[in-house]
Design a protein around this motif. Structure first.
Motif, PDB file in Angstrom:
ATOM      1  N   ARG B 452     -41.500 -15.590  66.529  1.00  0.00           N
ATOM      2  CA  ARG B 452     -42.719 -15.995  65.920  1.00  0.00           C
ATOM      3  C   ARG B 452     -42.499 -17.293  65.549  1.00  0.00           C
ATOM      4  NH1 ARG B 452     -44.673 -12.484  61.574  1.00  0.00           N
ATOM      5  NH2 ARG B 452     -46.519 -13.459  61.845  1.00  0.00           N
ATOM      6  N   GLY B 456     -44.681 -20.646  67.148  1.00  0.00           N
ATOM      7  CA  GLY B 456     -45.613 -21.395  66.240  1.00  0.00           C
ATOM      8  C   GLY B 456     -46.388 -20.392  65.380  1.00  0.00           C
ATOM      9  N   GLU B 457     -46.201 -19.118  65.427  1.00  0.00           N
ATOM     10  CA  GLU B 457     -47.046 -18.147  64.577  1.00  0.00           C
ATOM     11  C   GLU B 457     -46.542 -18.357  63.000  1.00  0.00           C
ATOM     12  OE1 GLU B 457     -47.051 -14.959  68.146  1.00  0.00           O
ATOM     13  OE2 GLU B 457     -46.681 -14.148  66.112  1.00  0.00           O
ATOM     14  N   GLU B 473     -36.330  -4.971  52.900  1.00  0.00           N
ATOM     15  CA  GLU B 473     -36.732  -3.765  53.242  1.00  0.00           C
ATOM     16  C   GLU B 473     -36.118  -2.700  53.789  1.00  0.00           C
ATOM     17  OE1 GLU B 473     -40.400  -4.235  55.260  1.00  0.00           O
ATOM     18  OE2 GLU B 473     -41.372  -2.033  55.027  1.00  0.00           O
TER      19      GLU B 473
ATOM     20  N   SER C  98     -46.771  -5.041  55.159  1.00  0.00           N
ATOM     21  CA  SER C  98     -45.921  -6.049  55.820  1.00  0.00           C
ATOM     22  C   SER C  98     -46.362  -6.067  57.242  1.00  0.00           C
ATOM     23  CB  SER C  98     -44.542  -5.670  55.664  1.00  0.00           C
ATOM     24  OG  SER C  98     -44.248  -4.385  55.967  1.00  0.00           O
ATOM     25  N   PHE C 101     -49.694  -8.704  59.704  1.00  0.00           N
ATOM     26  CA  PHE C 101     -49.989  -9.619  60.663  1.00  0.00           C
ATOM     27  C   PHE C 101     -49.789  -9.238  62.121  1.00  0.00           C
ATOM     28  CE2 PHE C 101     -45.713 -10.074  62.522  1.00  0.00           C
ATOM     29  CZ  PHE C 101     -45.033  -9.110  61.665  1.00  0.00           C
ATOM     30  N   HIS C 102     -48.977  -7.923  62.290  1.00  0.00           N
ATOM     31  CA  HIS C 102     -48.790  -7.421  63.543  1.00  0.00           C
ATOM     32  C   HIS C 102     -50.063  -6.949  64.012  1.00  0.00           C
ATOM     33  CE1 HIS C 102     -45.216  -5.961  66.158  1.00  0.00           C
ATOM     34  NE2 HIS C 102     -46.122  -6.307  66.779  1.00  0.00           N
ATOM     35  N   THR C 106     -53.148 -12.535  61.202  1.00  0.00           N
ATOM     36  CA  THR C 106     -53.054 -13.274  59.882  1.00  0.00           C
ATOM     37  C   THR C 106     -54.551 -13.828  59.444  1.00  0.00           C
ATOM     38  OG1 THR C 106     -52.059 -14.842  61.298  1.00  0.00           O
ATOM     39  CG2 THR C 106     -50.733 -13.808  59.852  1.00  0.00           C
ATOM     40  N   LYS C 167     -54.135 -22.038  63.891  1.00  0.00           N
ATOM     41  CA  LYS C 167     -52.802 -21.807  63.923  1.00  0.00           C
ATOM     42  C   LYS C 167     -52.885 -20.361  63.660  1.00  0.00           C
ATOM     43  CE  LYS C 167     -49.560 -24.162  63.689  1.00  0.00           C
ATOM     44  NZ  LYS C 167     -48.507 -24.259  64.750  1.00  0.00           N
ATOM     45  N   GLN C 169     -52.910 -16.347  63.838  1.00  0.00           N
ATOM     46  CA  GLN C 169     -52.655 -15.324  65.052  1.00  0.00           C
ATOM     47  C   GLN C 169     -53.401 -13.845  64.982  1.00  0.00           C
ATOM     48  OE1 GLN C 169     -50.762 -15.696  67.734  1.00  0.00           O
ATOM     49  NE2 GLN C 169     -51.019 -17.551  66.948  1.00  0.00           N
TER      50      GLN C 169
END
Lengths: 341, 494, 397
Positions: B452, B456-457, B473, C98, C101-102, C106, C167, C169
């Motif tokens: 990532r 660029g994420e 975690e 957590s 984002f996936h 985001t 930028k 995602q």
């Protein structure tokens, strides 16, 4: 000759014809070029790839069979095994799917079923109860399944007097066909767990049964439409003569439905051959099928496309041959009734 | 061609193959035994197994099925096959660092006795590091080393001479070298080439490259200091500190001097690029050294040099999280003021056997791995680039003739073997992570965050936070105390 | 269920007697006939039973287990594995925790493009709802169904609007929806266009039909690899073309949107034939006489298409789109092989995301993602069916 007007009424202007043929020709190129490239690449040497693309064998470069030899001889056993697995699983699951599916489709098109909502609800409860017993209470799965089934049947029978709304044939059909909406990944994990519990992971049996189930809805859908178009007179006269339903089905209806059967079988065969996700979850070594082998090349080979081309060609060649056979039936509109309906 | 003809042909072909496979060997020891060996889709590692299987079958009668899966699936496929009792896989060639997850549930066969009785493998010839760390767990031997793994930096000697540069000693040197060489035509084909080619593809073998870069900043006091976590509380060193930030900055900057699709390149691609002369630098295991001398495919024969992984003049102060300059106390093993931390990435592909396989199959599997490891065969395989086997036997390091016969010039051989030996003998060598579920820390958490970052994420700050959070975690999920004691015991910390 | 007349026992006995059978044979005959009679009486149920049982055990059963898996945490232990109930933790991780984002993407400040999407989306929803309420024929079920579907759609539009642009995602949910909408749109337009062209008076129609059908059946994994080879900027067949256009250095796999579009292109290559075949049949079954009459009257091709052709093929078109939408939600082979879900996580479809979680031995998380996919795809497909396909069918009928 005027370009933009039709030569005679009912035909098209030459300019329009040109454009149409041009566009269709372009799409033909788009369809066939990837296949051509595969064949051409499978006979290339590494240097023919590394220095930039070459297009015509014998003209741009001298073809070589080294990749074919490597895959078939050096890696012979490791290529042959998944290929054989694919053949076995695809053929057997298609036979089962078409068999069970046509029988169900026939019954749905000729008879009226009225399953009661309450029976269905009880059955689901029974399944849930069995699952809970096996996983949470640790009951042996064979015992739990038998007990669950028996209990469910008894309760359903006992509840015969209870009034409940009834569903019809169309609901059953809709339920079967709606199974296609179910993303395989949702079922794949529990099916994986299921087969693991009974110790049948990585077996042909697991794949065959799963593929059969996944393709059943399509068979039912297509054959139902097909049977609906077959006239009932022959069957009715046979029944009046005292023939059992089984005999009527196998001796009268099936032969009449041969074109539809063949078309559906070919389609299911192709779908089973191409199946990737379920094989990915359920097979490890012994039952590895060809799509898995090809996908596994997704690795550190770098641009060793000659080997991959060979593998892809042997994977899609049977499919293309079957497709050419199948398209005859498509032309006859046999499989399109379902969509139009 | 009709369907029927096609199917008949296929069946005939199948019949012939089946008959050929059943060709009887002279009353051999393992007649009728079939071994399922799983490894990843190579050609590395799978190729020598497949190549030597027929000879092994002729000699012993055992049939070897080499089953390959993508690298990212290997750990999970083996684990689930063996824990769920499916047991389709009889033996496998995989990463020694995964031993901890396979030995604890009793999945791997203890081969200590077999190894002790086996004269053919010449146990003492295997370099002590690999003998102890790649083959043993808790004092017992579970695996047989087939390959030795150290990451190094390769550079083009001719490019270095043209540009008047020395082989890179620090990572800043590396970047300077890459910048100077980037855009120049390095192989005479008229097209601009690249300064540095590093495999950065996700779900592949790329995550070791960032560890190679970061280790020099994170470990300086020797192997038992550890390079992944703090030994007091297992807080990740791969988190928000200046050292990791610097490593990520360097790693991201190498992308500027690389091929445009570098983040989709796997090691196979970068090795190909390097040997076809399009890269000035690369980070890799020993493979480039042997691939470079392939007369048919390499364009850089005799133009390749190898150095120990570049180091750093500044290292991490674990208390403050800041980078501090190297001093004799902080960097006792520094060379010329530069702290090197050679990374024994991965540990070296080794063969392990399923404890629940059929006894005859287990014997046959051991015989096969022994066959592969024997000096007669191993010495040949480590000189061939495409096998993926890199030197791990003392005789392979000392016998220069082996390499010159394979096509390396004497200078190149000394260079190459010297780099590996220097890494092997370094007191500040970094051991790869070996705690339970290390694969989750590295292949899942670290790999995703780096991918990532490169895409660029995430920015550097975000990547550091992400890795540290994911690692914590996982640690908390498993048990911080158990992981801590496992970590300390694997690196020999107090 | 209709039943065949049942022969009574005395009749059976009499029949056996007439045949001059001994008592043993008589019993066997009665039993044999009895069994056949029983089979025949229940033949209907027996015919459907195999199919029903198989589908029930491989769909209801897994659905329940999957639901339960999504509520638990999976751990491998010495004897196999153990599942610990953890409630909605997996879903919470996906939606708020957590893995947000996936899954969702985001969140960022709303870009102009995002704002446009939100405006268009909310506007369309509001207008449809208004039309329904004002139509006068509303039912409780219809209202509830619409509310559910529109809340989901509204949520999706909101998600898109706040994660797209700049930028930031988008997550696997948005990527999947992109594959469905962009993919099906491209496939429908090109497929229908080709079918329309092919339905004109040209020669060689059967040739085109055969050739165009082939890609539909080729194994998707093979297509993925072939396209990877074709799309390679340096070694692929179009490399000279790319360098001529100045794109020689462009790495389509390194840019999130180009990676997604390449997946859509691969998918379209395979599925345009499906739309083509079906729409061709639809075009060919138009009322010929009406078309000819209109032509004689001097109507332009556009008018003919709008007034005669489209109304007659609209229901088929709607069904074809529905079928494609259903299938597109499940896509996994192409993103897996073409891009590995990359760059980063940019081209991961929901199924691929679930598979990667499963591979990382996170069965609970994997099941949670799979269930979310089921939830979203079912609601959207059923809504599409009820709101678009059915009305079109009714219109024609």
């Amino acid at each position: 000759m005027k370009l933009f007007e039709p030569a005679k009424l009912g035909s098209m202007a030459p300019a329009s014809k040109l454009i149409i043929y041009g566009l269709l020709g372009l799409w033909t190129f788009i369809v066939l070029f990837p296949l051509y490239w595969l064949i051409v690449t499978s006979v290339k040497l590494p240097i023919h790839v590394a220095d930039g693309p070459v297009y015509l064998p014998f003209v741009d470069y001298t073809p070589s069979l080294h990749a074919w030899r490597y895959i078939f001889v050096d890696l012979g056993r490791d290529t042959f095994r998944p290929y054989l697995n694919s053949v076995i699983v695809a053929v057997l699951s298609s036979i089962l799917a078409v068999g069970a599916g046509s029988m169900a489709a026939y019954a749905l098109s000729r008879l009226e079923f009225r399953p009661r909502l309450i029976s269905i609800g009880l059955f689901i409860l029974g399944v849930a109860g069995t699952v809970v017993a096996v996983t949470l209470a640790g009951v042996n799965w064979r015992v739990a399944a038998a007990a669950g089934l028996a209990l469910t049947l008894i309760v359903i029978r006992a509840a015969r007097g209870v009034p409940s709304p009834e569903l019809g044939n169309s609901d059953i059909l809709f339920w079967m066909i709606s199974q296609r909406i179910l993303p395989p990944v949702v079922a794949a994990i529990p099916i994986y767990v299921m087969f693991q519990q009974v110790g049948m992971l990585d077996t042909h049996f697991a794949l065959i049964v799963t593929y059969t189930t996944v393709n059943l809805p399509i068979v039912v859908w297509l054959m139902y439409d097909f049977f609906s178009t077959v006239p009932k007179d022959l069957e009715e006269s046979a029944e009046l003569d005292g023939a059992s339903r089984f005999r009527v089905f196998f001796e009268i209806v099936l032969p009449l439905a041969k074109p539809g059967l063949v078309a559906t079988s070919l389609l299911v065969l192709i779908l089973a051959w191409n199946e990737y996700l379920l094989a990915l979850f359920l097979s490890t070594a012994n039952a590895q099928t060809i799509p898995i082998l090809v996908a596994a090349q997704n690795a550190t080979r770098g641009p060793q496309w000659w080997y991959m081309s060979v593998l892809i060609i042997i994977m899609i060649l049977p499919v293309i041959l079957l497709t050419l056979l199948l398209q005859r039936f498509i032309a006859k509109g046999l499989l399109l009734g379902a969509v139009k309906g | 061609m009709s369907i029927r003809k096609f199917l008949t042909g296929l069946t005939a072909g199948a019949g012939i193959c089946a008959l050929a496979a059943l060709a009887p060997a002279a009353a051999a020891e393992f007649d009728g035994v079939t071994i399922n060996v799983m490894t990843f889709t190579g050609p590395q590692i799978a190729e020598p197994l497949q190549r030597r299987a027929p000879d092994f079958e002729k000699a012993t009668g055992a049939k070897v099925n080499v089953i390959t899966v993508p690298f990212s699936d290997l750990y999970q496929k083996l684990l689930t096959d063996w824990t769920t009792g499916t047991n389709s896989v009889d033996a496998a060639v995989f990463a020694p660092q995964w031993m901890v997850d396979y030995v604890t549930p009793g999945l791997l066969e203890d081969i200590s006795d077999r190894v002790a009785k086996d004269e053919a493998i010449k146990l003492d010839d295997i370099a002590p590091f690999f003998r102890e760390f790649s083959q043993k767990f808790n004092g017992k031997t579970y695996m047989l080393t087939l390959d030795g793994d150290f990451q190094m930096v390769y550079y083009r000697t001719d490019v270095a001479k043209d540009l008047g540069l020395n082989p890179p000693q620090t990572w800043d040197d590396y970047l300077a070298f890459a910048k100077a060489a980037h855009g120049k035509d390095l192989n005479g084909d008229g097209k601009a080439d690249f300064g540095s080619c590093i495999a950065k593809k996700r779900n592949a073998q790329s995550y070791w490259m960032i560890i190679s870069v970061a280790s020099a900043f994170l470990q300086s006091k020797g192997t038992s200091q550890g390079a992944f976590f703090k030994t007091e509380d297992l807080q990740p060193l791969y988190g928000q500190n200046e050292a990791f930030a610097e490593a990520l900055r360097i790693y991201s900057e190498t992308t500027k001097y690389g091929p445009p699709d570098e983040i989709n390149l796997d090691v196979g691609d970068t090795r190909n690029l390097f040997t076809s002369g399009q890269c000035a630098l690369s980070i890799d295991w020993g493979d480039i050294g042997t691939l470079a001398i392939d007369k048919e495919k390499s364009k850089v024969i005799d133009k390749v040099g190898a150095v120990v992984l570049p180091g750093s003049k500044r290292v991490l102060d674990r208390e403050t999280g800041k980078l501090v300059d190297c001093t004799p106390e902080i960097c006792p093993h520094a060379k010329d003021g530069i702290n090197h931390a050679p990374f024994a990435a991965f540990g070296g592909w080794s063969g392990g056997i399923n404890a629940k396989a059929d006894p005859k199959v287990k014997d046959a599997a051991y015989a096969f791995f022994s066959w592969m490891s024997q000096p007669e065969h191993s010495n040949e395989d480590v000189t061939i680039g495409i096998t993926g086997f890199n030197p791990y036997r003392l005789s392979q390091f000392q016998n220069l003739e082996l390499w010159t016969k394979a096509g390396m010039s004497e200078q190149a051989a000394k260079d190459y073997l010297g780099a590996i030996q220097e890494s092997l003998n370094s007191p500040n060598m970094v051991l790869d992570l070996r705690i339970p579920q290390n694969q989750r820390y590295e292949q899942v958490a670290l790999d995703t965050a780096i991918a990532r970052l490169l895409a660029g994420e995430l920015d550097i700050e975000g990547a550091m936070k992400d890795v540290a959070a994911s690692w914590n975690e996982i640690t908390d999920e498993l048990s911080r105390d158990e992981q801590l004691s496992a970590y300390k015991s694997t690196i020999g910390a107090q | 269920m209709s039943e065949l007349p049942l022969r009574s026992e005395p009749a059976l006995t009499a029949e056996a007697d007439r045949a001059g059978a001994s008592s043993g044979e008589r019993i066997r005959h009665i039993t044999a006939v009895g069994i056949t009679e029983w089979l025949d009486r229940h033949s209907g149920r027996l015919f459907v039973l195999p199919a029903v049982l198989l589908i029930l055990s491989f769909s209801i059963f897994p659905l329940i287990i999957s639901a339960w898996l999504s509520l638990s945490r999976f751990k491998l232990v010495t004897t196999g594995f153990e599942l610990k109930y953890i409630g909605l933790a997996n879903f919470r991780k996906l939606l708020f925790g957590s893995q947000q984002f996936h899954f969702l993407g985001t969140f960022t400040e709303i870009s102009p493009f995002g704002g446009l999407i939100m405006l268009a989306g909310f506007g369309a929803i509001a207008w449809t709802l208004y039309r329904y309420l004002a139509s006068g024929s509303i039912s409780v079920l219809g209202l509830i169904g619409r509310l559910i579907a529109f809340s989901l759609l509204g949520g999706i539009v909101l998600m898109f609007g706040t994660t797209i642009g700049g930028k930031s995602q988008i997550g696997s949910l948005s990527t999947t929806i992109f594959y469905v909408t962009a993919g099906v749109a491209v496939q429908f337009l090109i497929g229908m266009g080709l079918a329309f062209l092919c339905s004109q008076k040209i020669a060689g129609r059967s040739f085109f039909r055969v050739v165009f059908f082939i890609p539909l059946m080729v194994t998707p994994v093979g297509i993925a690899y072939t396209f990877r080879m074709l799309a390679d900027m340096k070694f692929g067949p179009f490399a000279p073309l790319w360098s001529a256009m100045g794109l020689g250095q462009f790495a389509w796999a390194a840019n999130p949107w180009s990676a997604r579009w390449v997946v859509v292109i691969g998918d379209s290559w395979q599925w345009i034939p499906f739309v083509f075949i079906v729409m061709l049949a639809a075009f060919e079954s138009q009322p010929r006489d009406e078309v000819e009459a209109a032509e004689l009257d001097g109507a332009s091709p556009l008018q003919i298409f709008r007034d005669i052709t489209w109304p007659s093929v609209a229901p088929v078109a709607a069904t074809v789109v529905l079928i494609r939408v259903i299938e597109a939600f499940k896509m996994v082979d192409l993103p897996n092989v073409l891009t590995n879900g990359g760059p980063g996580i940019a081209s991961e479809s929901l199924t691929l995301h679930a598979f990667m979680e499963w591979r990382a031995l996170n069965l609970g998380g994997s099941a949670a993602i799979a269930y979310s996919l089921l939830f979203v795809s079912t609601i959207l497909c059923v809504a599409f069916f009820n709101l678009i396909v059915q009305p079109m069918r009714r219109e024609r009928a």
